[in-house]
Design a protein around this motif. Sequence first.
Motif, PDB file in Angstrom:
ATOM      1  N   GLY A   1      21.791   9.523  32.021  1.00  0.00           N
ATOM      2  CA  GLY A   1      21.211  10.305  30.932  1.00  0.00           C
ATOM      3  C   GLY A   1      19.729   9.977  30.803  1.00  0.00           C
ATOM      4  N   PHE A   2      18.906  10.984  30.533  1.00  0.00           N
ATOM      5  CA  PHE A   2      17.471  10.775  30.466  1.00  0.00           C
ATOM      6  C   PHE A   2      17.111   9.965  29.214  1.00  0.00           C
ATOM      7  CE2 PHE A   2      17.458  15.229  32.541  1.00  0.00           C
ATOM      8  CZ  PHE A   2      17.839  14.687  33.753  1.00  0.00           C
ATOM      9  N   ILE A   3      16.119   9.111  29.366  1.00  0.00           N
ATOM     10  CA  ILE A   3      15.633   8.289  28.255  1.00  0.00           C
ATOM     11  C   ILE A   3      14.246   8.791  27.889  1.00  0.00           C
ATOM     12  CG2 ILE A   3      15.069   5.954  27.480  1.00  0.00           C
ATOM     13  CD1 ILE A   3      17.004   4.915  29.670  1.00  0.00           C
ATOM     14  N   ASP A   4      14.098   9.284  26.680  1.00  0.00           N
ATOM     15  CA  ASP A   4      12.812   9.823  26.225  1.00  0.00           C
ATOM     16  C   ASP A   4      11.972   8.646  25.731  1.00  0.00           C
ATOM     17  OD1 ASP A   4      10.674  11.177  25.147  1.00  0.00           O
ATOM     18  OD2 ASP A   4      11.898  12.768  24.261  1.00  0.00           O
ATOM     19  N   ALA A   5      10.960   8.278  26.523  1.00  0.00           N
ATOM     20  CA  ALA A   5      10.174   7.069  26.273  1.00  0.00           C
ATOM     21  C   ALA A   5       9.280   7.169  25.047  1.00  0.00           C
ATOM     22  CB  ALA A   5       9.319   6.750  27.498  1.00  0.00           C
ATOM     23  N   HIS A   6       9.080   8.379  24.539  1.00  0.00           N
ATOM     24  CA  HIS A   6       8.133   8.517  23.422  1.00  0.00           C
ATOM     25  C   HIS A   6       8.555   9.688  22.536  1.00  0.00           C
ATOM     26  CE1 HIS A   6       4.093   7.873  21.614  1.00  0.00           C
ATOM     27  NE2 HIS A   6       4.324   9.106  21.196  1.00  0.00           N
ATOM     28  N   THR A   7       9.109   9.364  21.369  1.00  0.00           N
ATOM     29  CA  THR A   7       9.551  10.427  20.461  1.00  0.00           C
ATOM     30  C   THR A   7       9.097  10.160  19.029  1.00  0.00           C
ATOM     31  OG1 THR A   7      11.637   9.611  19.507  1.00  0.00           O
ATOM     32  CG2 THR A   7      11.720  10.416  21.799  1.00  0.00           C
ATOM     33  N   HIS A   8       9.260  11.220  18.238  1.00  0.00           N
ATOM     34  CA  HIS A   8       9.081  11.141  16.781  1.00  0.00           C
ATOM     35  C   HIS A   8      10.349  11.682  16.117  1.00  0.00           C
ATOM     36  CE1 HIS A   8       4.944   9.802  17.113  1.00  0.00           C
ATOM     37  NE2 HIS A   8       4.822  10.669  18.095  1.00  0.00           N
ATOM     38  N   ASP A   9      11.483  11.189  16.620  1.00  0.00           N
ATOM     39  CA  ASP A   9      12.793  11.675  16.176  1.00  0.00           C
ATOM     40  C   ASP A   9      13.376  10.846  15.036  1.00  0.00           C
ATOM     41  OD1 ASP A   9      12.570  13.521  18.200  1.00  0.00           O
ATOM     42  OD2 ASP A   9      13.900  12.474  19.589  1.00  0.00           O
ATOM     43  N   ASP A  10      12.556   9.994  14.417  1.00  0.00           N
ATOM     44  CA  ASP A  10      13.028   9.050  13.400  1.00  0.00           C
ATOM     45  C   ASP A  10      13.853   9.726  12.302  1.00  0.00           C
ATOM     46  OD1 ASP A  10      10.561   8.348  14.734  1.00  0.00           O
ATOM     47  OD2 ASP A  10      10.471   6.557  13.490  1.00  0.00           O
ATOM     48  N   ARG A  11      13.392  10.892  11.861  1.00  0.00           N
ATOM     49  CA  ARG A  11      14.099  11.609  10.803  1.00  0.00           C
ATOM     50  C   ARG A  11      15.135  12.577  11.362  1.00  0.00           C
ATOM     51  NH1 ARG A  11      11.346  16.523   7.704  1.00  0.00           N
ATOM     52  NH2 ARG A  11      13.259  17.739   7.581  1.00  0.00           N
ATOM     53  N   MET A  12      14.837  13.208  12.502  1.00  0.00           N
ATOM     54  CA  MET A  12      15.759  14.212  13.052  1.00  0.00           C
ATOM     55  C   MET A  12      17.142  13.616  13.277  1.00  0.00           C
ATOM     56  SD  MET A  12      15.477  16.864  16.272  1.00  0.00           S
ATOM     57  CE  MET A  12      15.303  15.699  17.604  1.00  0.00           C
ATOM     58  N   MET A  13      17.204  12.339  13.630  1.00  0.00           N
ATOM     59  CA  MET A  13      18.508  11.712  13.877  1.00  0.00           C
ATOM     60  C   MET A  13      19.380  11.730  12.619  1.00  0.00           C
ATOM     61  SD  MET A  13      17.529   8.538  16.305  1.00  0.00           S
ATOM     62  CE  MET A  13      16.196   7.958  15.283  1.00  0.00           C
ATOM     63  N   LEU A  14      18.741  11.775  11.457  1.00  0.00           N
ATOM     64  CA  LEU A  14      19.476  11.800  10.195  1.00  0.00           C
ATOM     65  C   LEU A  14      19.609  13.213   9.634  1.00  0.00           C
ATOM     66  CD1 LEU A  14      17.733   8.662   8.716  1.00  0.00           C
ATOM     67  CD2 LEU A  14      20.172   8.827   9.251  1.00  0.00           C
ATOM     68  N   SER A  15      18.544  14.003   9.745  1.00  0.00           N
ATOM     69  CA  SER A  15      18.576  15.350   9.142  1.00  0.00           C
ATOM     70  C   SER A  15      19.212  16.383  10.070  1.00  0.00           C
ATOM     71  CB  SER A  15      17.160  15.797   8.753  1.00  0.00           C
ATOM     72  OG  SER A  15      16.296  15.846   9.870  1.00  0.00           O
ATOM     73  N   SER A  16      19.165  16.153  11.379  1.00  0.00           N
ATOM     74  CA  SER A  16      19.795  17.054  12.364  1.00  0.00           C
ATOM     75  C   SER A  16      20.450  16.213  13.440  1.00  0.00           C
ATOM     76  CB  SER A  16      18.760  17.998  12.991  1.00  0.00           C
ATOM     77  OG  SER A  16      18.104  18.761  12.017  1.00  0.00           O
ATOM     78  N   PRO A  17      21.524  15.477  13.103  1.00  0.00           N
ATOM     79  CA  PRO A  17      22.057  14.463  14.021  1.00  0.00           C
ATOM     80  C   PRO A  17      22.636  15.007  15.317  1.00  0.00           C
ATOM     81  CG  PRO A  17      23.494  14.728  12.101  1.00  0.00           C
ATOM     82  CD  PRO A  17      22.253  15.523  11.826  1.00  0.00           C
ATOM     83  N   GLU A  18      22.829  16.325  15.403  1.00  0.00           N
ATOM     84  CA  GLU A  18      23.277  16.890  16.684  1.00  0.00           C
ATOM     85  C   GLU A  18      22.172  16.801  17.741  1.00  0.00           C
ATOM     86  OE1 GLU A  18      21.498  20.107  14.157  1.00  0.00           O
ATOM     87  OE2 GLU A  18      22.978  18.520  13.835  1.00  0.00           O
ATOM     88  N   MET A  19      20.908  16.651  17.329  1.00  0.00           N
ATOM     89  CA  MET A  19      19.784  16.393  18.245  1.00  0.00           C
ATOM     90  C   MET A  19      19.690  17.433  19.361  1.00  0.00           C
ATOM     91  SD  MET A  19      18.282  13.451  17.245  1.00  0.00           S
ATOM     92  CE  MET A  19      17.610  12.592  18.648  1.00  0.00           C
ATOM     93  N   THR A  20      19.900  18.686  19.029  1.00  0.00           N
ATOM     94  CA  THR A  20      19.959  19.743  20.050  1.00  0.00           C
ATOM     95  C   THR A  20      18.715  19.823  20.940  1.00  0.00           C
ATOM     96  OG1 THR A  20      21.458  20.983  18.649  1.00  0.00           O
ATOM     97  CG2 THR A  20      20.395  22.207  20.428  1.00  0.00           C
ATOM     98  N   PRO A  21      17.485  19.698  20.394  1.00  0.00           N
ATOM     99  CA  PRO A  21      16.331  19.778  21.299  1.00  0.00           C
ATOM    100  C   PRO A  21      16.353  18.715  22.394  1.00  0.00           C
ATOM    101  CG  PRO A  21      15.620  19.905  19.000  1.00  0.00           C
ATOM    102  CD  PRO A  21      17.075  19.534  18.981  1.00  0.00           C
ATOM    103  N   LYS A  22      17.015  17.602  22.138  1.00  0.00           N
ATOM    104  CA  LYS A  22      17.031  16.512  23.114  1.00  0.00           C
ATOM    105  C   LYS A  22      18.247  16.589  24.038  1.00  0.00           C
ATOM    106  CE  LYS A  22      13.115  15.110  22.001  1.00  0.00           C
ATOM    107  NZ  LYS A  22      12.629  13.855  21.469  1.00  0.00           N
ATOM    108  N   VAL A  23      19.457  16.663  23.473  1.00  0.00           N
ATOM    109  CA  VAL A  23      20.633  16.654  24.358  1.00  0.00           C
ATOM    110  C   VAL A  23      20.683  17.892  25.241  1.00  0.00           C
ATOM    111  CG1 VAL A  23      22.050  15.099  22.973  1.00  0.00           C
ATOM    112  CG2 VAL A  23      22.169  17.554  22.554  1.00  0.00           C
ATOM    113  N   SER A  24      20.154  19.006  24.769  1.00  0.00           N
ATOM    114  CA  SER A  24      20.195  20.234  25.577  1.00  0.00           C
ATOM    115  C   SER A  24      19.327  20.118  26.827  1.00  0.00           C
ATOM    116  CB  SER A  24      19.755  21.444  24.746  1.00  0.00           C
ATOM    117  OG  SER A  24      18.391  21.338  24.378  1.00  0.00           O
ATOM    118  N   GLN A  25      18.402  19.155  26.857  1.00  0.00           N
ATOM    119  CA  GLN A  25      17.594  18.938  28.076  1.00  0.00           C
ATOM    120  C   GLN A  25      18.001  17.658  28.797  1.00  0.00           C
ATOM    121  OE1 GLN A  25      13.358  17.875  27.612  1.00  0.00           O
ATOM    122  NE2 GLN A  25      13.631  17.999  25.394  1.00  0.00           N
TER     123      GLN A  25
END
Length: 486
Positions: free
Chosen positions: A59-83
């Motif tokens: 699985g790809f590891i995104d070395a640089h994100t600003h997903d701190d809130r998305m993990m809580l407000s949109s935990p399905e993380m579609t922009p990330k898992v879909s890629q």
Amino acid sequence: MSTQFDLLIKNATVVDGTGADRFTGDIGINGDRIAKIGDLSACTGKQEIDLKGQVAAPGFIDAHTHDDRMMLSSPEMTPKVSQGVTTIIGGNCGVSLAPMPRPIPDPVTPPLNLLDDVGHWFKYRSFKEYLDALRAEPSTTNRAMLVGHTTLRVATMDDLEKPATPAQIEQMRELVVEAMQAGAIGVSTGLFYEPAVAAPTEEVIEICRPLKEYNGLYCTHMRDEADGVMDSLEETFRIGREVDVPVVISHHKVIGAKNYGRSDETLEFIRKSMAKQPICLDCYPYTAGSTVLSMSRAITSARVIVTWSKTLPEYAGQDLDKIAEKMGVTQEEAVERLLPAGAIYFRMDEGDVQKIMQFAPTMIGSDGLPHDASPHPRLWSTFPRVLGHYRRGLGLFSLETAVHKMTGLTAVNFGLTDRGVLKEGAFADLTLFNEETVDEVATYENPIAMARGINTVIVNGAVVWDQGKATGARPGRVLSRPAAAH
């Protein structure tokens, strides 16, 4: 005697994340780990996937994100898992959601407003509270989190235009200790941003002193990526030496037309410095960056697209020059009317982007901003763009090298044990994709679009994405670095 696995992936082209040549094989998974790789034709699985020769990669590891809130407000993380992303590194550029032991200023201090422009999410008084929230409500992806220097400044200082006092440095250092004890992997800075510009090198060094004891990293959006890029590299390396920890240069680039071509100079300096101290770097595969809107950034850009505006949201996705025309005002006046806002800035050279990406130690990180109304396409398409446009289209590197840059290399650099590689005993984080069709779909004009060719994504042994849809599974975990040896 045949063995039954929880999940059996058959007839895979295995690209294992180490950079080694691909090979054909089957992968047996039990629970959250890879149990066996090889010829498993005599075995069965409670769940089976026949890849028919398509690629199985870590699985790809995104070395640089600003997903701190998305993990809580949109935990399905579609922009990330879909890629194909299964693990993210958060809390970058000095911006983390925690700790915030006192009320966040209203309006929220930029660039902290990239995570939340209202301020409701800055509610975690300690880093432990924040990580506990992530554990209590898991997202689809794993995450390893940095604590942000700008967040620490906002939490402890009333005048951000001054260096911190010794007492404020001590307060921030105590917050770093709390974060590291809670499970943070290091400290990030954004010395480029207004709330941290006044912080001298010595302030950063003193705040980061606890990192050595806790085996932490120092990650930085450097003070200057334009004319002063070499001075900023030296400052970054000095901080690493003084604190005696590895450094990560975030989204390495050279900005501004007069600096085009200087990646030769920066990469040579990085290469030489790597022989003396541990240094890592990441990049995103685009000639445009994105952050909060300011005129100082706009005037050095060939093109500016507004990504969000709190006061005039209807302009999201439009070019700044066209907005100014519609308003009948100068671009400077248009910026004032749009603020607080965000933008995409075109101010890099394609040749530099390619050289930095080809540099063997460079990891891939999206730097996507998930809360922008019209985000930079890197949020949805970074990893497929590397595999499609740059690997298959331009032939910058082999598939094995491309995968290594987004998996095994990143796991080693960030200390993510048993991640980023396909081997027996490793955690079962996998992305299954078609190397002939994998590609970006998101563009600057249509930035919210799922990638092509990513078939199935598995996190800790659970399928989280399958044939273009989320499964609802949220097996993501908080990851930490190994403790320092004493």
